[in-house]
Scaffold this motif. Structure first.
Motif, PDB file in Angstrom:
ATOM      1  N   HIS A  22       0.853  -1.166  -0.074  1.00  0.00           N
ATOM      2  CA  HIS A  22      -0.139   0.059   0.131  1.00  0.00           C
ATOM      3  C   HIS A  22       0.710   1.269  -0.078  1.00  0.00           C
ATOM      4  CE1 HIS A  22       1.042  -0.140   4.231  1.00  0.00           C
ATOM      5  NE2 HIS A  22       0.777   1.133   4.249  1.00  0.00           N
ATOM      6  N   ASN A  23       2.174   1.042   0.152  1.00  0.00           N
ATOM      7  CA  ASN A  23       3.010   2.273   0.233  1.00  0.00           C
ATOM      8  C   ASN A  23       4.119   2.264  -0.789  1.00  0.00           C
ATOM      9  OD1 ASN A  23       3.771   4.600   1.511  1.00  0.00           O
ATOM     10  ND2 ASN A  23       5.276   3.813   2.719  1.00  0.00           N
ATOM     11  N   ILE A  24       3.607   1.796  -2.115  1.00  0.00           N
ATOM     12  CA  ILE A  24       4.616   1.353  -3.103  1.00  0.00           C
ATOM     13  C   ILE A  24       5.048   2.629  -3.518  1.00  0.00           C
ATOM     14  CG2 ILE A  24       2.716   1.225  -4.663  1.00  0.00           C
ATOM     15  CD1 ILE A  24       4.668  -1.031  -6.098  1.00  0.00           C
ATOM     16  N   ILE A  25       4.414   3.987  -3.842  1.00  0.00           N
ATOM     17  CA  ILE A  25       4.772   5.002  -4.486  1.00  0.00           C
ATOM     18  C   ILE A  25       5.885   5.671  -4.098  1.00  0.00           C
ATOM     19  CG2 ILE A  25       3.790   7.465  -4.982  1.00  0.00           C
ATOM     20  CD1 ILE A  25       1.004   6.262  -5.178  1.00  0.00           C
ATOM     21  N   LYS A 196      -0.386 -12.407   2.728  1.00  0.00           N
ATOM     22  CA  LYS A 196      -1.198 -12.379   3.929  1.00  0.00           C
ATOM     23  C   LYS A 196      -0.840 -10.809   4.551  1.00  0.00           C
ATOM     24  CE  LYS A 196      -2.316 -14.053   8.521  1.00  0.00           C
ATOM     25  NZ  LYS A 196      -1.998 -14.996   9.563  1.00  0.00           N
ATOM     26  N   ASN A 197       0.136 -10.603   4.630  1.00  0.00           N
ATOM     27  CA  ASN A 197       0.561  -9.215   5.215  1.00  0.00           C
ATOM     28  C   ASN A 197       0.809  -8.088   3.965  1.00  0.00           C
ATOM     29  OD1 ASN A 197       0.691 -10.139   7.898  1.00  0.00           O
ATOM     30  ND2 ASN A 197       2.387 -11.059   7.311  1.00  0.00           N
ATOM     31  N   LYS A 198       0.677  -8.525   2.944  1.00  0.00           N
ATOM     32  CA  LYS A 198       0.907  -7.581   1.782  1.00  0.00           C
ATOM     33  C   LYS A 198       2.135  -6.819   1.585  1.00  0.00           C
ATOM     34  CE  LYS A 198      -3.983  -6.817   0.652  1.00  0.00           C
ATOM     35  NZ  LYS A 198      -5.151  -5.808   0.349  1.00  0.00           N
ATOM     36  N   ILE A 199       3.043  -7.625   2.052  1.00  0.00           N
ATOM     37  CA  ILE A 199       4.735  -7.051   1.883  1.00  0.00           C
ATOM     38  C   ILE A 199       5.593  -7.831   0.958  1.00  0.00           C
ATOM     39  CG2 ILE A 199       6.673  -6.553   3.594  1.00  0.00           C
ATOM     40  CD1 ILE A 199       4.793  -6.394   5.713  1.00  0.00           C
ATOM     41  N   SER A 200       6.474  -7.191   0.329  1.00  0.00           N
ATOM     42  CA  SER A 200       7.581  -7.940  -0.312  1.00  0.00           C
ATOM     43  C   SER A 200       8.702  -7.791   0.395  1.00  0.00           C
ATOM     44  CB  SER A 200       7.653  -7.356  -1.842  1.00  0.00           C
ATOM     45  OG  SER A 200       6.514  -7.641  -2.423  1.00  0.00           O
ATOM     46  N   TYR A 201       9.590  -8.747   0.474  1.00  0.00           N
ATOM     47  CA  TYR A 201      10.819  -8.816   1.120  1.00  0.00           C
ATOM     48  C   TYR A 201      12.027  -8.884   0.276  1.00  0.00           C
ATOM     49  CZ  TYR A 201       8.026  -9.155   5.603  1.00  0.00           C
ATOM     50  OH  TYR A 201       7.055  -8.987   6.437  1.00  0.00           O
TER      51      TYR A 201
END
Length: 205
Positions: A22-25, A196-201
């Protein structure tokens, strides 16, 4: 890669960065401006459709039926069609993920922030695998559009250019991630998605 996320630390990988979907920008703004190969390719790829636009306008300027309004209208058709290609773009990402061995693939989107993404949950991809995934839609769709330029009627060339321009611009997220890998080219970087957490590591070694 044949390694699971929970095995990364045991294999001497350490966390390099994480990206909340959600904070990709802010992430895009940061890494698309870096002086990397893929950032350069992205900017050049955005310039090419504009050069084609000027080329075809010069080529057809004196032909019967040529009007600026008609060109603008057909170019705008291209903008709309490019947006309709988003599902195809993401589907190509998924096919590319599957070709690299991903089993659990899905999609995520945020209309308000206008981002769409293909997700390969818990699939660890190395630099080479991720490049294939990230570039697949850009290469496939752009190649088809460029070929069509040789067969389309003059007016529809502007539509194709409009699609090419908009689709290339919409590939900013893909090129940003490639730029991130390129910025850290001195490291062995791998990545995986946590659906699940909508995160890429991103992990490094």
């Amino acid at each position: 890669m044949e390694i699971k996320p929970e095995e990364l630390v045991a294999n001497n990988y350490t966390l390099l960065a994480s990206l909340e979907h959600h904070n990709i920008i802010p992430f895009v703004r940061t890494y698309i401006k870096k002086k990397t190969r893929f950032a350069t390719i992205y900017y050049i790829s955005n310039i090419i459709p504009l050069l084609l636009l000027f080329f075809f306008s010069y080529k057809y300027y004196n032909t019967p039926g040529f009007t600026i309004i008609n060109c603008i209208n057909h170019f705008c058709y291209g903008l709309a069609i490019a947006i309709a290609l988003v599902p195809l773009h993401e589907y190509i990402h998924v096919l590319a993920y599957k070709s690299q061995g991903a089993k659990q693939t899905s999609y995520d989107s945020n209309i308000k922030k206008f981002y769409f993404m293909a997700i390969a949950d818990q699939f660890v991809a190395n630099r080479k695998e991720f490049q294939i995934v990230a570039l697949a839609p850009f290469v496939c769709i752009s190649s088809v559009l460029i070929v069509l330029l040789f067969f389309a009627a003059p007016s529809w060339n502007y539509t194709i250019i409009g699609i090419l321009f908009t689709h290339t611009a919409c590939c900013s997220g893909d090129f940003t991630l490639l730029s991130f890998f390129d910025f850290h080219k001195d490291k062995t970087v791998v990545t995986y998605d946590d659906k699940k957490n909508k995160i890429s590591y991103f992990f490094e070694k």
